[in-house]
Every structure is written in structure tokens, then in C-alpha cells.
Design a protein around this motif. Structure first.
Motif, PDB file in Angstrom:
ATOM      1  N   ILE A 156       0.937  -1.503  -0.066  1.00  0.00           N
ATOM      2  CA  ILE A 156      -0.370   0.278  -0.159  1.00  0.00           C
ATOM      3  C   ILE A 156       0.933   1.570   0.318  1.00  0.00           C
ATOM      4  O   ILE A 156       0.536   2.163  -0.472  1.00  0.00           O
ATOM      5  N   VAL A 157       2.033   1.256   0.853  1.00  0.00           N
ATOM      6  CA  VAL A 157       2.735   2.247   0.911  1.00  0.00           C
ATOM      7  C   VAL A 157       3.664   2.404  -0.409  1.00  0.00           C
ATOM      8  O   VAL A 157       3.552   3.420  -1.076  1.00  0.00           O
ATOM      9  N   ALA A 158       4.496   1.107  -0.852  1.00  0.00           N
ATOM     10  CA  ALA A 158       4.259   1.900  -2.364  1.00  0.00           C
ATOM     11  C   ALA A 158       3.714   1.985  -3.231  1.00  0.00           C
ATOM     12  O   ALA A 158       4.208   2.957  -4.329  1.00  0.00           O
ATOM     13  N   ALA A 159       1.783   1.654  -3.802  1.00  0.00           N
ATOM     14  CA  ALA A 159       1.348   2.624  -4.422  1.00  0.00           C
ATOM     15  C   ALA A 159       1.270   3.618  -4.259  1.00  0.00           C
ATOM     16  O   ALA A 159       1.623   4.496  -4.811  1.00  0.00           O
ATOM     17  N   THR A 160       0.718   4.405  -2.992  1.00  0.00           N
ATOM     18  CA  THR A 160       0.509   5.679  -2.959  1.00  0.00           C
ATOM     19  C   THR A 160       1.904   6.676  -3.269  1.00  0.00           C
ATOM     20  O   THR A 160       1.855   7.634  -3.644  1.00  0.00           O
ATOM     21  N   VAL A 161       2.637   5.889  -2.602  1.00  0.00           N
ATOM     22  CA  VAL A 161       4.089   6.830  -3.606  1.00  0.00           C
ATOM     23  C   VAL A 161       4.880   6.908  -4.968  1.00  0.00           C
ATOM     24  O   VAL A 161       4.641   7.806  -5.328  1.00  0.00           O
TER      25      VAL A 161
END
Length: 202
Positions: A156-161
């Protein structure tokens, strides 16, 4: 009182100017003279409030975090579950990235390899918050058995970044269909059959 108000306005002008340039150019290419020009203040005024570029970057990251913490607080009461809160805040964070230059700059500074602030930045806080919600979802039986909160948080963090850095969420638009598609794909893999339905366009 007038001096205090003027000083507060000058400080905020410097933070906004720094955020604009950090967002556009990154930490390494941002200069203090450029920030002064953008804010319309003298070098002396800048150094009165911030002794260095590091101090300005730290303040931008701190203000970005405060904005997102307030966003979380505003959404918490209306969220029916941990997964609902996670989906809502993620989408609203990307709206904030699109429309709020301080949040956008804080996000970029958090993943900028040229910015070393000596402590956890905005990205570390965001990663920890996402993981915290997934752990809460696991405790409350919302996650499918076998799902790792830590690994899901990394995705999820990788996607938002990635959405922010790739331009999928731009300055003139909110979360694009890419964000909705992400949750449409990921949420069914996370949510257990007995978990509350997550409301929204996912």
C-alpha cells in the motif's frame, strides 16, 4: 502584536515557498536564495526563522505530517472499520497531495534520497500508520487468514508513493482511476468474508 503577526506571516510564506520548490526540484536542487525570492523576503528574514535548509525541510515535513494527522482524526469517527479508515485516508491523502503543496512536498521529501534529516520522516510515519491499521484490522477479524499486515502495508505504501511520483495523481486532479483500480484489486485480497463491507467506489 503587529510584529508577531508579521513574523508569523513571514514564516508561513517561507514554508510555502520552500514546499513549492522542494516539490518541484527536490531537496538537493533547492537553494535558500531561490526560497527567499519565491517568498519575497530577505536572506536575513529567512535566517531569523530558519538557520538552514535542513531546518526548513524539517518544518515542511512536520507541517505535512500535522495536516495528514488531522485528516486521519477527521475521518476516524465516521469509519466503520479499520479497513474502511485505511481506504478513506489513503484516497484523501492522495487528494491532499494533489491540492496541498506542503503535503506534496512532505511526501516527496520523505522519499528523496538527498534529504537526510537524521530521524524518521513523513514516509516513516505514513508506513507505520498504514501498518497499524492493518494490524488493527487483523485483530478485529477483517483480514483474510494468512495475510501479513507488514507485507500488505509495504504494498500500500509503495502504491501511494508510486502514484504520487509517477504523476498518476497530479496537481490539477484528485485520485485518478488508477487509485480506484488499485483498491478494487487489493481490497478483495485483504478483506475476510465476515468483515464489514468497505463503502466507496472500490
Amino acid at each position: 502584536m503587529v510584529k508577531q503577526l508579521r513574523a508569523a506571516r513571514t514564516r508561513q510564506a517561507l514554508v510555502l515557498a520552500a514546499a513549492e520548490i522542494f516539490s518541484d526540484d527536490g531537496y538537493a536542487l533547492t537553494s535558500l536564495p531561490a526560497i527567499c525570492r519565491r517568498a519575497g523576503v530577505s536572506a536575513g528574514a529567512l535566517h531569523f526563522h530558519f538557520p538552514s535548509k535542513d531546518a526548513l525541510a524539517t518544518e515542511v515535513e512536520s507541517e505535512a505530517r500535522r495536516c495528514v494527522e488531522q485528516l486521519v482524526a477527521d475521518r476516524r469517527q465516521s469509519a466503520a472499520s479499520a479497513l474502511q479508515l485505511l481506504v478513506t485516508v489513503t484516497r484523501d491523502l492522495l487528494v491532499a497531495v494533489a491540492v496541498d503543496v506542503v503535503v506534496r512536498a512532505g511526501f516527496r521529501l520523505g522519499v528523496d534520497p538527498s534529504w537526510k534529516n537524521g530521524g524518521p520522516g513523513f514516509d516513516c510515519w505514513w508506513r507505520a500508520w498504514v501498518c497499524e491499521q492493518l494490524l488493527r484490522a487483523q485483530r478485529e477479524g477483517e483480514l483474510t487468514e494468512g495475510v501479513s499486515p507488514e507485507r500488505a502495508a509495504a504494498v500500500i505504501v509503495a502504491a501511494t508513493v508510486g502514484f504520487q511520483l509517477s504523476g498518476a495523481v497530479g496537481r490539477d486532479r484528485g485520485p485518478s482511476q488508477h487509485v480506484e483500480q488499485f483498491w478494487s484489486l487489493v481490497l478483495p485480497q485483504l478483506r475476510s468474508e465476515d468483515a464489514p463491507t468497505v463503502q466507496g467506489r472500490v
